[in-house]
Design a protein around this motif. Structure first.
Motif, PDB file in Angstrom:
ATOM      1  N   SER B 318     -17.957 -77.315  -5.511  1.00 27.80           N
ATOM      2  CA  SER B 318     -17.996 -77.791  -6.895  1.00 27.80           C
ATOM      3  C   SER B 318     -17.830 -79.311  -6.874  1.00 27.80           C
ATOM      4  O   SER B 318     -17.361 -79.887  -5.894  1.00 27.80           O
ATOM      5  N   ASP B 320     -15.759 -81.236  -8.249  1.00 22.90           N
ATOM      6  CA  ASP B 320     -14.382 -81.716  -8.057  1.00 22.90           C
ATOM      7  C   ASP B 320     -13.833 -81.359  -6.674  1.00 22.90           C
ATOM      8  O   ASP B 320     -12.683 -81.670  -6.365  1.00 22.90           O
ATOM      9  N   SER B 365     -22.577 -77.622 -12.631  1.00 19.74           N
ATOM     10  CA  SER B 365     -22.551 -78.897 -13.351  1.00 19.74           C
ATOM     11  C   SER B 365     -21.316 -79.697 -12.953  1.00 19.74           C
ATOM     12  O   SER B 365     -20.353 -79.154 -12.404  1.00 19.74           O
ATOM     13  N   SER B 366     -21.344 -80.993 -13.272  1.00 19.78           N
ATOM     14  CA  SER B 366     -20.206 -81.855 -12.914  1.00 19.78           C
ATOM     15  C   SER B 366     -18.925 -81.373 -13.574  1.00 19.78           C
ATOM     16  O   SER B 366     -17.848 -81.453 -12.982  1.00 19.78           O
ATOM     17  N   ASP B 367     -19.047 -80.858 -14.808  1.00 18.28           N
ATOM     18  CA  ASP B 367     -17.843 -80.416 -15.505  1.00 18.28           C
ATOM     19  C   ASP B 367     -17.460 -78.982 -15.138  1.00 18.28           C
ATOM     20  O   ASP B 367     -16.472 -78.456 -15.656  1.00 18.28           O
ATOM     21  N   GLY B 368     -18.241 -78.336 -14.274  1.00 18.22           N
ATOM     22  CA  GLY B 368     -17.883 -77.009 -13.790  1.00 18.22           C
ATOM     23  C   GLY B 368     -18.164 -75.883 -14.763  1.00 18.22           C
ATOM     24  O   GLY B 368     -17.816 -74.735 -14.513  1.00 18.22           O
ATOM     25  N   ARG B 369     -18.795 -76.182 -15.904  1.00 19.47           N
ATOM     26  CA  ARG B 369     -18.962 -75.147 -16.929  1.00 19.47           C
ATOM     27  C   ARG B 369     -20.260 -74.382 -16.825  1.00 19.47           C
ATOM     28  O   ARG B 369     -20.383 -73.290 -17.368  1.00 19.47           O
ATOM     29  N   ASP B 442     -24.740 -86.499 -15.595  1.00 20.47           N
ATOM     30  CA  ASP B 442     -24.318 -86.311 -16.991  1.00 20.47           C
ATOM     31  C   ASP B 442     -24.523 -84.866 -17.457  1.00 20.47           C
ATOM     32  O   ASP B 442     -24.284 -84.553 -18.635  1.00 20.47           O
ATOM     33  N   ASP B 443     -24.978 -83.990 -16.573  1.00 21.37           N
ATOM     34  CA  ASP B 443     -25.178 -82.558 -16.850  1.00 21.37           C
ATOM     35  C   ASP B 443     -26.252 -82.296 -17.914  1.00 21.37           C
ATOM     36  O   ASP B 443     -26.338 -81.184 -18.440  1.00 21.37           O
TER      37      ASP B 443
END
Lengths: 426, 468
Positions: B318, B320, B365-369, B442-443
């Motif tokens: 991921s 992060d 995605s960068s935000d993990g969602r 930026d997803d």
């Protein structure tokens, strides 16, 4: 159990619909969607075949026991002749115990007047064998027909509508919202489990009447079954919300060898509706990893611990599964869109041909002997149950000759017993 | 690897066939996919352009640029203006874009020596980093102080895809080397020169084999057999070494040595000392995914197989760096998941993938969602008849019924399902090239490569539906 119990409370209302369909249901037809011949075996409305894991057939395979309005009756599988053998016996389609044909002799065993009785299917000679302990009921008879088994409470029984909302009662969730009915039931089952009421299993010796109490527990014991071949082996379950409990257990009648048959690895993984293969070597069960998403019929070989799992698609999920005497074919009684699989097109009687997933290119994992052996069910639809109301669960049985599958259905209104031929009609 | 390796051998010929027949027709620059309602743009201009393999970071740290390769070199594309600028001339093997400096790391063979270079995606300043003394390197750590590679004590066995029966021609040997180190394969092979293609008669590196009774195996079975044979060759040979190479001093350090086919090397994007690698081979016979620290401690098997024919791979971190995600089949082709393993806690989260929507690679995605996937064709391992799409996958947890928790819930696998949304129809895409979808930082877009209009190009699809 979630699906079964959830729906059975509606059953009585369903029976009330019967007068609307008072026309005599057909005695034989070929299912237009499947090409399989279906015959009606019962003559009187409200006749019921047995629960899926109750032995209904003689060892010789010539007769099947069933419940007619007048009492327990036999059906000659060749001539389809029906004979009343235990007048007055009331069978509950909500129950899973209390009646069983012996695995050796030609007797049907049942409960009457707080005792275990046997009636010979040919001579109709009947006798009381042994008294049941107070406040108990008969679950099953063992392989050599020497023991009866059941559950008992060591102390007061729970009172009221265990696991069902009382009239007018509404169960709310943590946020105060009214829960869907099925979830209300889960909450009530959970509350019953949390009471940790002392229980035990018991056997009654059918020759001496001696009662043996074993497997004392504060788990909620239920669904007791005897192995069809090993007279000393009992399977039972821990009742409660399926995703909370470790449901499947075996134990020997002397209390030894307590074994958990399935260990959960996933949250919301559920296992249940377990039954013995006719050879007694394997326990099969409905496995969902997780609930309502990923469906298996899982097998556990008792002697070796070897596991075989057959994967099936959502529409093929069935509230009960069964296996043929020779272990080569499986069947299912389908499910409606409100049941746990939420299958959009699951109202069928199914035949399942198990297919093993082969080792690709013949290359075996070095540990393959210790791994779950995976396969898939190739499904064939046998009977369209579009008109069946699943408040009654069909509960399939293979006939001993593996030519037919017997089930109960209200597809023509009142409950009747039907059989579908495995071979396609010519 | 399953599907990717199977295809790889055919890939060179595909590009060759595609170029002359379709190059004349310029593919569209932008369109709204009529089947999905999502906007698709072509980012590349040069035929044969390719985005990176799915787990190689291709984005500059400021999120503005994506790096691609083409037959003439390496380029950056500004994701806002879509301006394309050349970063490196000629053919190199890209590793990844450093998350700290924004340097693109790549290797270049100079005479008999393999050198690591870094060229900055903003300034284009180039640094010669280090000579790789043995083997190859294929990852860079989070603070760009270490490179990660493998070498073998023995000679590489050429032509293992064919069972090694005949000496390999040069191009086939190159293909074999690249396939043996698949991280480098996509970029090294994505832009073959016409000359390289003509010296590569297709069929040479194809997987063919027969059963003991003489009947021919399917391509897929033959591939598994060759992987199996190569694995056992590796195990019978000298140990393979996983090593780090200091980007400042050029010093190498051995992380571990194993008689295993070490592959798919990845450094954590956030923890400079955390390594992930795999045991290559037929997926169902190996324990594929492993973690180890750079000092050789903390060797961890990420997944324990419980089912025969259970396979797992195409693992990635991921954004992060906290979780390893991977493609999981229980069993192969039949029951599909994207499985997550949280490194610090061991907590597992599995998202079920509908059989009809299996993807050869996934990303997060960068935000993990959100997750995305690059689809698959009907011949690939899940045999999905209609999965030739770029997918957006929204995870949805399976809740505890009625709020009743299992007493061991926290130690159990937390399951859920993916709700798939199709973003781009790849009906005309040939999956011998795998699209390898990745989210932009930026997803908002998903970047992939495709030959759906003939020559390979880099495309992006907008995650949001187009407003009409």
């Amino acid at each position: 159990m979630p699906a079964r119990l959830r729906l059975t409370h509606l059953f009585l209302s369903c029976a009330l619909l019967a007068p609307l369909h008072a026309a005599e249901p057909p005695t034989e037809w070929i299912d237009a969607d499947t090409g399989h011949r279906v015959v009606r075996l019962s003559r009187e409305p409200e006749s019921a075949s047995l629960y899926f894991h109750q032995n209904a057939f003689t060892a010789e395979g010539d007769k099947m026991i069933f419940s007619a309005p007048g009492g327990l009756s036999t059906l000659d599988l060749k001539t389809r002749e029906i004979k009343l053998v235990v007048p007055g016996f009331k069978y509950s389609v909500r129950g899973s115990g209390g009646v069983e044909v012996g695995h050796k002799t030609r007797h049907v065993y049942y409960e009457k007047d707080r005792a275990v009785w046997a009636t010979h299917l040919d001579t109709l000679a009947s006798r009381e064998l042994a008294k049941l302990p107070p406040d108990t009921s008969l679950s099953a008879i063992n392989a050599d027909e020497t023991l009866a088994v059941g559950v008992l409470y060591e102390g007061p029984r729970p009172t009221g509508t265990v696991g069902w909302p009382a009239p007018g009662q509404i169960i709310r969730g943590p946020q105060g919202q009214e829960l869907p009915f099925a979830e209300q039931r889960e909450v009530l089952l959970n509350e019953r489990l949390d009471k940790r009421i002392p229980m035990a299993l018991f056997t009654v010796d059918l020759r001496s009447g001696k009662v043996n109490i074993f497997n004392r527990s504060t788990d909620w014991l239920g669904h007791v079954q005897f192995s069809p071949t090993d007279p000393g082996l009992v399977m039972f379950c821990h009742e409660g919300p399926w995703h909370r409990v470790d449901r499947l257990w075996t134990v020997r009648v002397d209390g030894s060898g307590l074994t958990k048959l399935h260990t959960r690895t996933m949250n919301m993984e559920i296992a249940g509706h377990e039954w013995f293969a006719p050879d007694g070597k394997t326990v099969w069960y409905d496995l969902q990893t997780p609930r309502g998403e990923d469906f298996w019929v899982a097998g556990y070989e008792l002697a070796t611990g070897k596991r075989t799992w057959y994967h099936l698609e959502r529409n093929y999920w069935s509230v009960h599964f069964n296996v043929s005497r020779d272990g080569t074919l499986f069947a299912g009684d389908g499910g409606d869109s409100e049941m746990v699989a939420h299958a959009p097109d699951g109202k069928w009687i199914y035949l399942f041909r198990p297919e093993r997933v082969p080792d690709v290119a013949g290359i075996k994992n070095p540990n393959s002997g210790n791994l779950v052996d995976a396969g898939v069910f190739k499904a064939e639809r046998l009977v369209n149950l579009a008109k069946h109301n699943y408040t009654l669960e069909p509960n399939i049985h293979f006939t001993p000759d593996k030519q037919w599958i017997v089930f109960r259905s209200n597809l023509h209104g009142a409950m009747h017993i039907y059989a579908v031929e495995l071979a396609k009609a010519r | 690897m399953i599907a990717r390796l199977r295809r790889f051998a055919c890939f060179l010929s595909l590009a060759f066939v595609a170029l002359p027949t379709r190059a004349a027709e310029e593919p569209p620059v932008e369109w709204i996919d009529p089947a999905t309602g999502h906007r698709v743009v072509r980012l590349s201009r040069e035929a044969g352009s390719s985005s990176f393999y799915f787990h190689q970071n291709a984005y500059s740290p400021d999120g503005r640029k994506v790096v691609i390769t083409s037959p003439t070199g390496v380029y950056t594309i500004d994701l806002q203006s879509r301006a394309i600028e050349q970063l490196v001339e000629g053919r190199v093997t890209t590793i990844l874009v450093g998350r700290k400096t924004g340097d693109l790391y790549y290797t270049r063979r100079e005479n008999e020596e393999l050198w690591v270079y870094a060229t900055n995606t903003r300034t284009k300043a180039t640094r010669k980093i280090a000579k790789v003394p043995r083997g190859n390197v294929s990852s860079v750590n989070a603070d760009e102080t270490l490179l990660l590679g493998t070498y073998s004590e023995g000679a590489e066995f050429a032509g293992w895809q064919r069972g090694g029966a005949t000496p390999a021609p040069t191009a086939a040997a190159a293909a074999a080397t690249a396939a043996a180190n698949p991280i480098n394969a996509p970029t090294a092979s994505a832009a073959p020169t016409a000359a390289a293609v003509t010296t590569q008669p297709i069929g040479q590196a194809q997987y063919q084999a027969t059963w003991p009774d003489g009947t021919p195996m399917t391509f897929a079975d033959a591939k598994e057999l060759r992987l199996h044979e190569q694995l056992h060759r590796v195990r019978a040979g000298p140990p393979r070494t996983l090593f780090t190479l200091d980007t400042k001093t050029g010093e190498t350090k051995i992380v571990l040595q194993q008689r295993e086919w070490l592959n798919h090397l990845q450094f954590s994007p956030t923890d400079p000392q955390q390594i992930m690698f795999c045991h290559e081979g037929a997926w169902h016979e190996v324990d594929r995914i492993w973690l180890v620290r750079t000092d050789g401690t903390g060797l961890t098997k990420v997944h324990e197989r419980t089912m025969n024919m259970e396979i797992y791979g195409h693992e990635f971190y991921s954004a992060d760096g906290k979780t390893i995600w991977y493609d999981l089949h229980r069993p192969r082709g039949e029951n599909l998941w994207v499985a997550g393993y949280e490194i610090a806690t061991g907590k597992r989260t599995w998202w079920r993938v509908p059989n009809k929507d299996w993807n050869v690679h996934y990303q997060i995605s960068s935000d993990g969602r959100l997750f995305c996937g690059d689809g698959s064709d009907p011949e690939m391992v899940s045999y999905a008849p209609d999965a030739k799409w770029i997918y957006l996958l929204r995870p949805q947890r399976v809740p505890d019924v009625a709020g009743i928790k299992n007493p061991s819930a926290d130690t159990l696998i937390d399951p859920g399902v993916f709700q798939p949304e199709r973003l781009v129809s790849l009906a005309k895409h040939d999956y011998r090239l795998e699209p390898n979808a990745t989210f932009t930082p930026d997803d908002k877009w998903i970047v992939f490569r495709s030959n759906m209009h003939g020559a390979t190009h880099v495309y992006a699809v907008e995650v949001a539906k187009a407003k009409l």
